[in-house]
Motif scaffolding. Structure first.
Motif, PDB file in Angstrom:
ATOM      1  N   ARG A  91      81.884 -48.761 -28.232  1.00 26.70           N
ATOM      2  CA  ARG A  91      81.920 -49.189 -26.942  1.00 26.70           C
ATOM      3  C   ARG A  91      80.383 -49.210 -26.465  1.00 26.70           C
ATOM      4  N   ALA A  92      80.331 -50.447 -25.807  1.00 20.90           N
ATOM      5  CA  ALA A  92      78.783 -50.475 -25.321  1.00 20.90           C
ATOM      6  C   ALA A  92      78.967 -50.289 -23.731  1.00 20.90           C
ATOM      7  N   VAL A  93      78.380 -49.251 -23.128  1.00 21.37           N
ATOM      8  CA  VAL A  93      78.307 -48.891 -21.710  1.00 21.37           C
ATOM      9  C   VAL A  93      77.168 -49.458 -21.058  1.00 21.37           C
ATOM     10  N   ASN A  94      77.686 -50.188 -19.803  1.00 22.68           N
ATOM     11  CA  ASN A  94      76.494 -50.618 -19.173  1.00 22.68           C
ATOM     12  C   ASN A  94      76.013 -49.641 -18.108  1.00 22.68           C
ATOM     13  N   LEU A  95      74.995 -48.781 -18.630  1.00 20.90           N
ATOM     14  CA  LEU A  95      74.353 -47.609 -17.650  1.00 20.90           C
ATOM     15  C   LEU A  95      74.164 -47.827 -16.396  1.00 20.90           C
ATOM     16  N   ARG A  96      74.122 -49.121 -15.887  1.00 22.87           N
ATOM     17  CA  ARG A  96      73.915 -49.563 -14.342  1.00 22.87           C
ATOM     18  C   ARG A  96      75.371 -49.135 -13.477  1.00 22.87           C
ATOM     19  N   CYS A  97      76.314 -48.795 -14.319  1.00 27.56           N
ATOM     20  CA  CYS A  97      77.628 -48.742 -13.838  1.00 27.56           C
ATOM     21  C   CYS A  97      77.937 -47.297 -13.803  1.00 27.56           C
ATOM     22  N   VAL A  98      76.993 -46.419 -13.953  1.00 29.10           N
ATOM     23  CA  VAL A  98      77.327 -44.948 -14.181  1.00 29.10           C
ATOM     24  C   VAL A  98      76.408 -44.480 -13.047  1.00 29.10           C
ATOM     25  N   PRO A  99      77.158 -43.998 -12.011  1.00 27.90           N
ATOM     26  CA  PRO A  99      76.325 -43.550 -10.665  1.00 27.90           C
ATOM     27  C   PRO A  99      75.227 -42.331 -10.734  1.00 27.90           C
ATOM     28  N   SER A 100      75.813 -41.353 -11.609  1.00 30.10           N
ATOM     29  CA  SER A 100      74.905 -40.210 -12.102  1.00 30.10           C
ATOM     30  C   SER A 100      73.702 -40.449 -13.048  1.00 30.10           C
ATOM     31  N   ILE A 101      73.701 -41.649 -13.379  1.00 30.82           N
ATOM     32  CA  ILE A 101      72.197 -41.920 -14.401  1.00 30.82           C
ATOM     33  C   ILE A 101      71.445 -42.968 -13.185  1.00 30.82           C
ATOM     34  N   ASP A 102      70.153 -42.459 -13.298  1.00 28.86           N
ATOM     35  CA  ASP A 102      69.140 -43.102 -12.657  1.00 28.86           C
ATOM     36  C   ASP A 102      68.394 -44.182 -13.555  1.00 28.86           C
ATOM     37  N   PRO A 103      68.653 -45.307 -13.343  1.00 29.62           N
ATOM     38  CA  PRO A 103      68.249 -46.520 -14.436  1.00 29.62           C
ATOM     39  C   PRO A 103      66.654 -46.250 -14.497  1.00 29.62           C
ATOM     40  N   ASP A 104      66.039 -45.991 -13.671  1.00 30.04           N
ATOM     41  CA  ASP A 104      64.407 -45.970 -13.688  1.00 30.04           C
ATOM     42  C   ASP A 104      63.922 -44.730 -14.506  1.00 30.04           C
ATOM     43  N   SER A 105      64.939 -43.726 -14.878  1.00 30.46           N
ATOM     44  CA  SER A 105      64.425 -42.631 -15.497  1.00 30.46           C
ATOM     45  C   SER A 105      64.947 -42.787 -17.031  1.00 30.46           C
ATOM     46  N   LEU A 106      65.450 -43.848 -17.444  1.00 24.68           N
ATOM     47  CA  LEU A 106      65.704 -44.108 -18.853  1.00 24.68           C
ATOM     48  C   LEU A 106      64.673 -44.566 -19.573  1.00 24.68           C
ATOM     49  N   THR A 107      64.257 -43.954 -20.880  1.00 20.52           N
ATOM     50  CA  THR A 107      63.521 -44.697 -21.658  1.00 20.52           C
ATOM     51  C   THR A 107      64.104 -46.075 -22.432  1.00 20.52           C
ATOM     52  N   LEU A 108      63.391 -46.951 -22.398  1.00 21.44           N
ATOM     53  CA  LEU A 108      64.177 -48.313 -22.763  1.00 21.44           C
ATOM     54  C   LEU A 108      63.736 -48.614 -24.122  1.00 21.44           C
ATOM     55  N   GLN A 109      64.506 -49.136 -24.985  1.00 25.70           N
ATOM     56  CA  GLN A 109      64.499 -49.742 -26.250  1.00 25.70           C
ATOM     57  C   GLN A 109      64.686 -51.079 -26.107  1.00 25.70           C
ATOM     58  N   HIS A 110      63.754 -51.953 -26.444  1.00 23.34           N
ATOM     59  CA  HIS A 110      63.712 -53.358 -26.262  1.00 23.34           C
ATOM     60  C   HIS A 110      64.265 -54.157 -27.249  1.00 23.34           C
ATOM     61  N   PHE A 111      65.322 -54.881 -27.094  1.00 20.94           N
ATOM     62  CA  PHE A 111      65.946 -55.523 -28.419  1.00 20.94           C
ATOM     63  C   PHE A 111      65.957 -56.946 -28.398  1.00 20.94           C
ATOM     64  N   ASN A 112      65.484 -57.696 -29.233  1.00 18.86           N
ATOM     65  CA  ASN A 112      65.243 -59.028 -29.321  1.00 18.86           C
ATOM     66  C   ASN A 112      66.465 -59.886 -29.670  1.00 18.86           C
ATOM     67  N   GLY A 113      67.431 -59.819 -28.944  1.00 16.89           N
ATOM     68  CA  GLY A 113      68.572 -60.463 -29.098  1.00 16.89           C
ATOM     69  C   GLY A 113      68.299 -62.049 -29.039  1.00 16.89           C
ATOM     70  N   ALA A 114      67.656 -62.394 -28.487  1.00 19.18           N
ATOM     71  CA  ALA A 114      67.111 -63.953 -28.165  1.00 19.18           C
ATOM     72  C   ALA A 114      66.973 -64.475 -29.473  1.00 19.18           C
ATOM     73  N   ALA A 115      66.420 -63.777 -30.478  1.00 22.78           N
ATOM     74  CA  ALA A 115      65.959 -64.073 -31.797  1.00 22.78           C
ATOM     75  C   ALA A 115      67.198 -64.084 -32.649  1.00 22.78           C
ATOM     76  N   ALA A 116      68.105 -63.431 -32.539  1.00 22.59           N
ATOM     77  CA  ALA A 116      69.295 -62.753 -33.375  1.00 22.59           C
ATOM     78  C   ALA A 116      70.017 -64.035 -33.470  1.00 22.59           C
TER      79      ALA A 116
END
Length: 116
Positions: A91-116
């Motif tokens: 399951r891929a969970v959209n963390l923006r839909c989890v109120p207890s998680i601050d999106p600005d506190s997350l470490t982002l891993q960038h995935f180049n899906g545009a090239a896939a």
């Protein structure tokens, strides 16, 4: 410690039996980029839909391997269903839909899906 999430209107609610993640995947494919997803992946057995099965619609695109689930009432896509390369359900969970998680506190891993 499990965490919960939902769509905007609250018709769809889910729980993930895992620690809230501190990292998220930010993908630049046409779908994720337009919706602003911040994703985290969990084994199917850690995900539990608490309510709203009747409110869910599906959207598939490209290879049609991922079932993007969204609320037919408010349009929010809180999670998606798919399989890992080894065939296990995920399951891929959209963390923006989890109120207890601050999106600005997350470490982002960038995935180049545009090239896939």
């Amino acid at each position: 410690m499990p965490f919960e999430g939902s769509c905007h209107c609250g018709a769809v609610k889910f729980e993930v039996d895992a620690e809230p993640p501190t990292q998220a995947i930010s993908c630049n494919c046409s779908h994720c980029r337009r919706k602003g997803f911040l994703l985290s992946f969990f084994p199917e057995q850690q995900f539990r839909l608490l309510q709203g099965q009747e409110s869910l619609q599906s959207y598939k695109f490209n290879t049609h391997k991922i079932e993007h689930r969204f609320c037919k009432n408010c349009g929010t896509q809180a999670f998606a269903e798919g399989t890992n390369p080894d065939g296990s359900a995920v399951r891929a969970v959209n963390l923006r839909c989890v109120p207890s998680i601050d999106p600005d506190s997350l470490t982002l891993q960038h995935f180049n899906g545009a090239a896939a």
